[in-house]
Design a protein around this motif. Structure first.
Motif, mmCIF file in Angstrom:
data_model
loop_
_atom_site.group_PDB
_atom_site.id
_atom_site.type_symbol
_atom_site.label_atom_id
_atom_site.label_comp_id
_atom_site.label_asym_id
_atom_site.label_seq_id
_atom_site.Cartn_x
_atom_site.Cartn_y
_atom_site.Cartn_z
ATOM 1 N N UNK A 148 0.805 -1.225 0.000
ATOM 2 C CA UNK A 148 0.000 0.000 0.000
ATOM 3 C C UNK A 148 0.836 1.272 0.000
ATOM 4 N N UNK A 149 2.075 1.162 0.468
ATOM 5 C CA UNK A 149 2.949 2.330 0.552
ATOM 6 C C UNK A 149 3.837 2.479 -0.675
ATOM 7 N N UNK A 150 3.629 1.624 -1.673
ATOM 8 C CA UNK A 150 4.425 1.685 -2.890
ATOM 9 C C UNK A 150 5.764 1.003 -2.787
ATOM 10 N N UNK A 151 5.998 0.257 -1.717
ATOM 11 C CA UNK A 151 7.261 -0.444 -1.546
ATOM 12 C C UNK A 151 7.216 -1.781 -2.274
ATOM 13 N N UNK A 152 8.293 -2.083 -3.017
ATOM 14 C CA UNK A 152 8.388 -3.362 -3.710
ATOM 15 C C UNK A 152 8.675 -4.457 -2.684
ATOM 16 N N UNK A 153 7.786 -5.430 -2.591
ATOM 17 C CA UNK A 153 7.961 -6.510 -1.614
ATOM 18 C C UNK A 153 8.337 -7.830 -2.268
ATOM 19 N N UNK A 154 8.177 -7.926 -3.606
ATOM 20 C CA UNK A 154 8.558 -9.146 -4.317
ATOM 21 C C UNK A 154 8.816 -8.816 -5.776
ATOM 22 N N UNK A 155 9.794 -9.506 -6.364
ATOM 23 C CA UNK A 155 10.161 -9.278 -7.755
ATOM 24 C C UNK A 155 9.956 -10.556 -8.562
ATOM 25 N N UNK A 156 9.477 -10.372 -9.797
ATOM 26 C CA UNK A 156 9.192 -11.507 -10.657
ATOM 27 C C UNK A 156 10.459 -12.182 -11.181
ATOM 28 N N UNK A 157 10.279 -13.416 -11.637
ATOM 29 C CA UNK A 157 11.381 -14.170 -12.233
ATOM 30 C C UNK A 157 10.832 -14.982 -13.399
ATOM 31 N N UNK A 158 11.726 -15.413 -14.251
ATOM 32 C CA UNK A 158 11.349 -16.233 -15.392
ATOM 33 C C UNK A 158 11.212 -17.690 -14.960
ATOM 34 N N UNK A 159 10.154 -18.357 -15.461
ATOM 35 C CA UNK A 159 9.957 -19.777 -15.193
ATOM 36 C C UNK A 159 9.395 -20.422 -16.456
ATOM 37 N N UNK A 160 9.133 -21.713 -16.391
ATOM 38 C CA UNK A 160 8.567 -22.407 -17.535
ATOM 39 C C UNK A 160 7.179 -21.889 -17.876
ATOM 40 N N UNK A 161 6.492 -21.335 -16.884
ATOM 41 C CA UNK A 161 5.137 -20.847 -17.116
ATOM 42 C C UNK A 161 5.114 -19.433 -17.665
ATOM 43 N N UNK A 162 6.231 -18.703 -17.546
ATOM 44 C CA UNK A 162 6.286 -17.334 -18.025
ATOM 45 C C UNK A 162 6.985 -16.444 -17.014
ATOM 46 N N UNK A 163 6.483 -15.223 -16.865
ATOM 47 C CA UNK A 163 7.022 -14.286 -15.881
ATOM 48 C C UNK A 163 6.139 -14.389 -14.643
ATOM 49 N N UNK A 164 6.719 -14.800 -13.508
ATOM 50 C CA UNK A 164 5.901 -15.021 -12.325
ATOM 51 C C UNK A 164 6.537 -14.412 -11.080
ATOM 52 N N UNK A 165 5.666 -14.105 -10.112
ATOM 53 C CA UNK A 165 6.125 -13.543 -8.857
ATOM 54 C C UNK A 165 5.375 -14.246 -7.730
ATOM 55 N N UNK A 166 6.080 -14.568 -6.666
ATOM 56 C CA UNK A 166 5.499 -15.248 -5.511
ATOM 57 C C UNK A 166 5.708 -14.381 -4.268
ATOM 58 N N UNK A 167 4.700 -14.324 -3.408
ATOM 59 C CA UNK A 167 4.835 -13.544 -2.183
ATOM 60 C C UNK A 167 3.809 -14.020 -1.167
ATOM 61 N N UNK A 168 4.043 -13.675 0.092
ATOM 62 C CA UNK A 168 3.115 -13.996 1.180
ATOM 63 C C UNK A 168 2.231 -12.788 1.414
ATOM 64 N N UNK A 169 0.933 -12.952 1.245
ATOM 65 C CA UNK A 169 -0.014 -11.843 1.303
ATOM 66 C C UNK A 169 -0.741 -11.822 2.645
ATOM 67 N N UNK A 170 -0.723 -10.672 3.272
ATOM 68 C CA UNK A 170 -1.469 -10.435 4.504
ATOM 69 C C UNK A 170 -2.874 -9.979 4.122
ATOM 70 N N UNK A 171 -3.905 -10.631 4.629
ATOM 71 C CA UNK A 171 -5.257 -10.294 4.230
ATOM 72 C C UNK A 171 -5.722 -8.933 4.745
ATOM 73 N N UNK A 172 -4.961 -8.315 5.591
ATOM 74 C CA UNK A 172 -5.324 -6.973 6.043
ATOM 75 C C UNK A 172 -4.747 -5.896 5.145
ATOM 76 N N UNK A 173 -4.026 -6.296 4.103
ATOM 77 C CA UNK A 173 -3.385 -5.336 3.219
ATOM 78 C C UNK A 173 -3.892 -5.515 1.792
ATOM 79 N N UNK A 174 -3.615 -4.525 0.922
ATOM 80 C CA UNK A 174 -3.885 -4.655 -0.509
ATOM 81 C C UNK A 174 -2.569 -4.511 -1.252
#
Length: 427
Positions: free
Chosen positions: A361-387
């Motif tokens: 929400x503050x514009x801070x990058x918390x995860x960066x994408x990487x190349x995989x067999x499926x394409x360009x993907x990003x994984x992160x742990x999401x807190x349900x109290x945030x967007x």
């Protein structure tokens, strides 16, 4: 009758309306006796705060208006109020006093004011910093001109530091009074306890021990066994109880000293807004306040990005090359906003020169994408109290349009995106 409650003291009054003299308030041109400061919806859904003033003469009403604006700005500047302003309606009633300021019994200073406010009288065992009214029925009468009042907040026209919270909430307009506003509303809205270790605070009660029952407040306990501590879900299994070492800073544990006692009662963290007004809320208090105020917001007010129509995901025209897909994970109506999800977001299509990031929400990058067999993907742990925002950036070498397909996986299972699967982007 005085009853100690949360901050300093409050009084219960039963007064016949027929016995009240009408409080002198400013009447607007349309005949109303209140002003809308912040409106977010029907009072039945919102938490209504009414600001009234004492010790402001007719010629000082503009100053009172400005101090109310300062109080609202204080809420907008401190988490979690700033994240849940959607839960509030705020009204102002301009009360007119004969004289400026309020009573100081300790200094034999007395003023003729409309709401009879004063600082505490040490001769009666009161803390001088506690601001209260000898005529609380007048405060409620003044606030009654507003559409509704879940909290009546009395601002007193005095520069000496002071505040109080109970049935009514009080604050002086001392320099830095923003912290009083947010602290005292923590008592009223979240029923939070003070976390400092003295009440009179003149040296006579610096080493006091707590002898009362288990505190009702969410941020104080006399329990020392992990399973019995109210905030045990936030305590790391390796944290010593009681807790004495704050390393790294911000350890949630069992810190001795709270509710006006230095011993035998505990608070969640070493610092908190309920201990010193210059500090942010601790995790426990922040959670309590977010949940209390958030109950007065609907999911689209809390997470507006989650309610946008995303049927079209089209890049802006060159030279703009930044695209954002708003996203909020999980059940937006679930009562427990502290749960987490493991999210994987995949784009099948973007070639070399594209990057994919997740921003909070503050514009801070918390995860960066990487190349995989499926394409360009990003994984992160999401807190349900945030967007969160998915941000796709294209190379500046060309600006051709490219189409790609988006997939979302939550906790290992595929999940549909909101109305949008095929997206266009400018490179």
């Amino acid at each position: 009758m005085k009853i100690r409650f949360v901050c300093w003291f409050t009084a219960a009054w039963m007064v016949s309306s027929a016995a009240l003299a009408e409080v002198d308030v400013l009447v607007n041109g349309d005949g109303s006796k209140y002003t809308e400061v912040l409106f977010n919806g029907p009072s039945i859904d919102k938490y209504d705060i009414v600001f009234v003033g004492d010790g402001f003469r007719a010629s000082e009403q503009a100053a009172f208006n400005a101090r109310v604006d300062d109080a609202v700005a204080a809420l907008e500047a401190l988490v979690p109020y700033s994240q849940r302003m959607c839960g509030f309606n705020i009204w102002r009633v301009n009360v007119i006093s004969e004289q400026s300021g309020v009573d100081h019994p300790a200094d034999d200073i007395f003023r003729n004011t409309e709401l009879d406010c004063r600082y505490g009288d040490p001769d009666d065992g009161e803390a001088e910093r506690c601001v209260t009214s000898d005529s609380p029925e007048k405060c409620f009468e003044a606030a009654g001109y507003a559409p509704d009042a879940d909290a009546v907040f009395v601002l007193v026209n005095d520069a000496q530091w002071g505040g109080c919270a109970g049935d009514l909430v009080f604050s002086s307009i001392a320099p830095g009074f923003a912290g009083i506003i947010t602290h005292e509303l923590g008592h009223k809205v979240g029923l939070l306890a003070d976390e400092y270790t003295c009440y009179v605070c003149d040296g006579s009660d610096d080493d006091s021990s707590y002898t009362g029952p288990e505190p009702d407040a969410a941020n104080a306990t006399k329990e020392t066994a992990l399973a019995d501590i109210k905030w045990n879900d936030l305590i790391d299994g390796g944290t010593p109880l009681p807790t004495t070492v704050d390393s790294p800073p911000g350890v949630v544990g069992l810190w001795e000293g709270a509710v006006y006692a230095a011993q035998d009662v505990y608070r969640p963290q070493t610092t908190c807004h309920m201990r010193t007004t210059g500090s942010p809320f601790c995790e426990v208090c922040e959670r309590e306040m977010r949940n209390e105020v958030g109950a007065h917001c609907d999911k689209c007010e809390i997470f507006p990005m989650a309610c946008l129509d995303l049927s079209e995901f089209v890049a802006c025209q060159p030279p703009c090359r930044t695209l954002r897909w708003p996203f909020h994970p999980g059940c937006l109506s679930c009562p427990d906003f502290q749960l987490h999800d493991e999210i994987i977001y995949v784009l099948d299509g973007p070639g070399e020169g594209w990057t994919l990031n997740v921003l909070d929400d503050h514009g801070k990058v918390i995860a960066q994408g990487r190349r995989s067999e499926r394409g360009l993907e990003v994984a992160f742990r999401a807190d349900r109290s945030e967007s969160y925002l998915f941000e796709l950036r294209g190379s500046s070498e060309s600006r051709q349009t490219q189409t790609f397909r988006a997939q979302l996986f939550r906790n290992g299972k595929p999940e549909a995106l909101p109305k949008g699967a095929v997206t266009n982007a400018v490179r």
